[in-house]
Design a protein around this motif. Structure first.
Motif, mmCIF file in Angstrom:
data_model
loop_
_atom_site.group_PDB
_atom_site.id
_atom_site.type_symbol
_atom_site.label_atom_id
_atom_site.label_comp_id
_atom_site.label_asym_id
_atom_site.label_seq_id
_atom_site.Cartn_x
_atom_site.Cartn_y
_atom_site.Cartn_z
ATOM 1 N N VAL A 43 47.962 49.513 42.182
ATOM 2 C CA VAL A 43 48.901 49.314 41.072
ATOM 3 C C VAL A 43 48.350 48.271 40.099
ATOM 4 O O VAL A 43 48.437 48.443 38.878
ATOM 5 N N ASP A 44 47.765 47.204 40.627
ATOM 6 C CA ASP A 44 47.143 46.208 39.746
ATOM 7 C C ASP A 44 46.041 46.833 38.898
ATOM 8 O O ASP A 44 45.947 46.563 37.702
ATOM 9 N N GLY A 45 45.206 47.655 39.516
ATOM 10 C CA GLY A 45 44.100 48.276 38.784
ATOM 11 C C GLY A 45 44.560 49.258 37.733
ATOM 12 O O GLY A 45 43.994 49.330 36.635
ATOM 13 N N LEU A 46 45.604 50.021 38.060
ATOM 14 C CA LEU A 46 46.077 51.056 37.134
ATOM 15 C C LEU A 46 47.049 50.541 36.078
ATOM 16 O O LEU A 46 47.082 51.055 34.964
ATOM 17 N N LEU A 51 47.596 46.388 31.004
ATOM 18 C CA LEU A 51 48.617 45.608 30.298
ATOM 19 C C LEU A 51 48.094 44.247 29.851
ATOM 20 O O LEU A 51 48.578 43.680 28.869
ATOM 21 N N MET A 52 47.100 43.732 30.559
ATOM 22 C CA MET A 52 46.509 42.438 30.193
ATOM 23 C C MET A 52 45.293 42.594 29.285
ATOM 24 O O MET A 52 44.589 41.636 28.994
ATOM 25 N N GLY A 53 45.005 43.837 28.851
ATOM 26 C CA GLY A 53 43.922 44.076 27.910
ATOM 27 C C GLY A 53 42.561 44.320 28.551
ATOM 28 O O GLY A 53 41.541 44.249 27.875
ATOM 29 N N PHE A 54 42.541 44.613 29.823
ATOM 30 C CA PHE A 54 41.290 44.907 30.526
ATOM 31 C C PHE A 54 41.217 46.400 30.808
ATOM 32 O O PHE A 54 42.241 47.083 30.876
ATOM 33 N N PRO A 55 40.015 46.937 31.017
ATOM 34 C CA PRO A 55 39.932 48.329 31.469
ATOM 35 C C PRO A 55 40.505 48.451 32.888
ATOM 36 O O PRO A 55 40.554 47.468 33.629
ATOM 37 N N SER A 56 40.917 49.646 33.247
ATOM 38 C CA SER A 56 41.454 49.867 34.595
ATOM 39 C C SER A 56 40.450 49.439 35.652
ATOM 40 O O SER A 56 39.258 49.715 35.533
ATOM 41 N N PHE A 57 40.937 48.754 36.664
ATOM 42 C CA PHE A 57 40.148 48.278 37.806
ATOM 43 C C PHE A 57 39.010 47.341 37.403
ATOM 44 O O PHE A 57 38.014 47.239 38.111
ATOM 45 N N ALA A 58 39.161 46.635 36.296
ATOM 46 C CA ALA A 58 38.144 45.649 35.896
ATOM 47 C C ALA A 58 38.126 44.511 36.912
ATOM 48 O O ALA A 58 39.168 44.038 37.364
ATOM 49 N N LEU A 59 36.932 44.083 37.281
ATOM 50 C CA LEU A 59 36.801 43.044 38.299
ATOM 51 C C LEU A 59 37.290 41.682 37.816
ATOM 52 O O LEU A 59 37.740 40.864 38.614
ATOM 53 N N ASP A 60 37.212 41.435 36.523
ATOM 54 C CA ASP A 60 37.630 40.139 36.004
ATOM 55 C C ASP A 60 39.103 40.103 35.589
ATOM 56 O O ASP A 60 39.580 39.085 35.111
ATOM 57 N N ALA A 61 39.826 41.205 35.782
ATOM 58 C CA ALA A 61 41.252 41.236 35.463
ATOM 59 C C ALA A 61 42.023 40.513 36.565
ATOM 60 O O ALA A 61 41.624 40.494 37.721
#
Length: 133
Positions: A43-46, A51-61
């Motif tokens: 859910v965090d990745g998708l 919502l925080m402006g990162f690509p899905s499943f970004a490691l730095d998100a």
């Protein structure tokens, strides 16, 4: 004890550090908590990352849902771990053993996989672990 009985028993006694927990109750809880954490990560990745402006499943998100889930699962995990150690005749303070790198975690894992003490001990009756009150 079935999977649903084990999970229900842990959730009903999520802050109960007294008594005993059977091996199946402990390991079913670990499986349930692990599955929930995987779900939180997905859910965090998708959802959270975009919502925080990162690509899905970004490691730095950031992982806000995973962190909140981990915090929510901590008390029942500690409680059932403590009761599991009681079932093998050990104090719940042995949960601090992983603070000793490598050897501590392996020793705790060994304790958590031991067979239950078949007689009553100072932590409670040997019947079926923690009884619902």
């Amino acid at each position: 004890m079935t999977f649903s009985d084990s999970i229900q028993n842990v959730l009903l006694n999520f802050a109960e550090f007294r008594g005993r927990a059977t091996r199946s109750e402990y390991w079913y809880w670990v499986l349930f908590a692990l599955c929930l954490q995987v779900l939180f990560q997905i859910v965090d990745g998708l959802v959270s990352a975009p919502l925080m402006g990162f690509p899905s499943f970004a490691l730095d998100a950031g992982r806000p849902i995973s962190v909140l889930g981990m915090v929510a699962l901590l008390p029942p995990t500690l409680a059932v771990g403590c009761r599991r150690l009681h079932d093998v005749g050990r104090s719940g303070w042995w949960l601090l053993l992983p603070l000793i790198p490598v050897i501590g975690a392996l020793a705790l894992l060994w304790m958590l996989t031991r067979t239950s003490v078949e007689r009553d001990n100072r932590f409670g009756s040997s019947v079926t672990g923690l009884q619902r009150t």
